[in-house]
Design an enzyme around this catalytic site. Structure first.
Site, PDB file in Angstrom:
ATOM      1  N   GLU A   8       0.831  -1.199   0.000  1.00 63.47           N
ATOM      2  CA  GLU A   8       0.000   0.000   0.000  1.00 63.47           C
ATOM      3  C   GLU A   8       0.867   1.251   0.000  1.00 63.47           C
ATOM      4  O   GLU A   8       1.674   1.442   0.908  1.00 63.47           O
ATOM      5  CB  GLU A   8      -0.899   0.046   1.235  1.00 63.47           C
ATOM      6  N   CYS A   9       0.709   2.108  -0.982  1.00 61.01           N
ATOM      7  CA  CYS A   9       1.327   3.421  -1.043  1.00 61.01           C
ATOM      8  C   CYS A   9       2.854   3.342  -0.860  1.00 61.01           C
ATOM      9  O   CYS A   9       3.566   3.041  -1.801  1.00 61.01           O
ATOM     10  CB  CYS A   9       0.688   4.364  -0.027  1.00 61.01           C
ATOM     11  N   GLY A  10       3.375   3.585   0.333  1.00 57.43           N
ATOM     12  CA  GLY A  10       4.804   3.450   0.549  1.00 57.43           C
ATOM     13  C   GLY A  10       5.293   2.060   0.218  1.00 57.43           C
ATOM     14  O   GLY A  10       6.413   1.879  -0.271  1.00 57.43           O
TER      15      GLY A  10
END
EC number: 6.3.5.11
Length: 440
Positions: free
Chosen positions: A326-328
């Site tokens: 997720e994201c990072g």
């Protein structure tokens, strides 16, 4: 036979701390109130309206208890009511920190207060104003008749007399809970995504105690009114992850974890084992891997130089074991990460191309991801953008407007800028961690 629905009910002093807009100081006031009453020996529970990760880290340290997000669209109205009623059953004080301005967004902080029967205490930055404070206060209290606004907090007042003037100008229906002076202790460091993570502030407890002392001096040691909160209890989730170990990245680079997500995985039978991509050399033994969001751009060099960990995660992927990024975590999965200073760092290489940090916000808002086992709701908030030849397998859908986030399925890897709120779709989440090919 219809199974009886169990209910929970509690009564405790409670309030939603809001403001006319961002930047009024409500985050620090909420944290300071939590620490003030905790230091007085009270059991304090704090919640955060919206999908924020960073404020809850500070609020959890301030209160000494886990902090959960409340957002009627993302978490569901029934869950909002249940979490608050459950907290009121055992706590001596329940606080909810709002987001943005009181009426901003759909749903707004005001919507949550009305839904759950919470009184609202607005924090108003009173610097540079006198009687206009009353106009703002009356506007907030009168805008929605069903909303209870009876007390206010004046922030950043210039002197004791300034606070007295504000209190004297209020109508009988409103009162000043406290007037907080401008003070050097009333600040916490920030970076591009918001407050610096709690674990990075080595003197955070000293700072919170100092804030609490300032608030006590301003008269904020009084409790808000008591309210009775009740709700239906949710049914337990199915044990779809029984016997499975999930390795969860958690350190200064990967720390954006909803407590509710961790709770759900455990309730579905999973064993969670935490590790650090920054400091550990290999993954723990596990059937699945979760790489949550965070600040990989702040630690690009350390992540890149940990060759053993990179090899261990790539081996996990080669074995066909599930990965949720997720994201990072998505940024970590790319070949390259380009940080804020233009420096290039080699990453995992599970997806081609680069994640490049930008000066402006690239994605913000509430999103949903449609999967065969359910619609997973959540949000997106990032300053980086992808430069990749890889065509997305699907996109998330914005709650309102257009412009969903790309989602990539590479074997049993699912990667996106989208942050999911797991309790919104337990079966879909379980499929991601089991490696169910139907989700691809």
């Amino acid at each position: 036979m219809t199974q009886a629905v169990s209910r929970v009910e509690g009564c405790a002093p409670a309030a939603l701390i809001s403001a006319p807009g961002s930047g009024q100081g409500k985050s620090l006031i909420t944290a300071g109130l939590a620490r003030l009453h905790r230091n007085a020996g009270r059991r304090v529970r704090v919640f955060k309206f919206g999908p924020d990760y960073l404020d809850p880290m500070i609020l959890a340290r301030a209160s000494g208890a886990p902090v959960y997000q409340l957002q009627p669209w993302m978490t569901g109205e029934a869950e909002c009511r249940w979490r608050l009623a459950e907290a009121a059953r055992d706590a001596d004080l329940v606080l909810v920190e709002g987001a943005m301005g009181l009426f901003d967004g759909s749903p707004s902080s005001a919507d949550l207060a009305v839904l759950c029967g919470l009184p609202v205490i607005p924090v108003i930055d009173a610097s540079g104003m006198a009687q206009t404070f009353t106009a703002l206060a009356q506007g907030l209290s009168d805008y929605r008749p069903e909303l209870r606004v009876r007390q206010l907090i004046a922030n950043r007042v210039g002197s004791p007399r300034h606070g007295e003037m504000l209190a004297e100008a209020l109508p009988p229906s409103l009162s000043l809970l406290g007037a907080v002076p401008r003070h050097p202790d009333l600040a916490l460091p920030e970076r591009h995504l918001g407050l610096v993570q709690a674990e990075e502030l080595i003197d955070l407890d000293r700072r919170l105690d100092a804030v609490a002392a300032v608030l006590a001096e301003a008269g904020l040691d009084r409790l808000p009114e008591a309210v009775t909160l009740s709700a239906n209890c949710p049914a337990p989730p199915p044990a779809l992850l029984a016997g499975r170990r999930i390795a969860v990245a958690r350190d200064a680079a990967f720390g954006f974890l909803y407590q509710a997500n961790l709770d759900l995985l455990t309730a579905m039978g999973a064993e969670l084992c935490f590790f650090s991509p920054l400091n550990d050399r290999t993954l723990p033994e596990a059937e699945a891997l979760w790489l949550p969001g965070g600040y990989p751009e702040q630690h690009g060099g350390a992540l890149s130089s940990n060759l053993a960990m990179r090899a261990s995660i790539r081996d996990h992927h080669r074995q066909g074991k599930p990965i949720l990024a997720e994201c990072g975590g998505l940024m970590y999965c790319m070949e390259t990460l380009v940080d804020n200073k233009g420096r290039r760092h080699a990453m995992l290489g599970l997806l081609p191309g680069a994640a490049r940090m930008m000066e402006r916000l690239q994605g913000l808002g509430m999103h949903a991801l449609s999967l065969p086992r359910g619609q997973l709701r959540g949000h997106t908030f990032h300053y980086s953008r992808l430069e990749t030849p890889r065509v997305p397998d699907q996109h998330s859908e914005k709650q309102s407007g257009t412009g969903g986030e790309p989602v990539f399925h590479q074997g049993n890897l699912t990667a996106s800028y989208f942050h999911g709120y797991f309790p919104s779709a337990p079966e879909a989440v379980a499929a991601l961690f089991v490696g169910d090919k139907d989700h691809a």
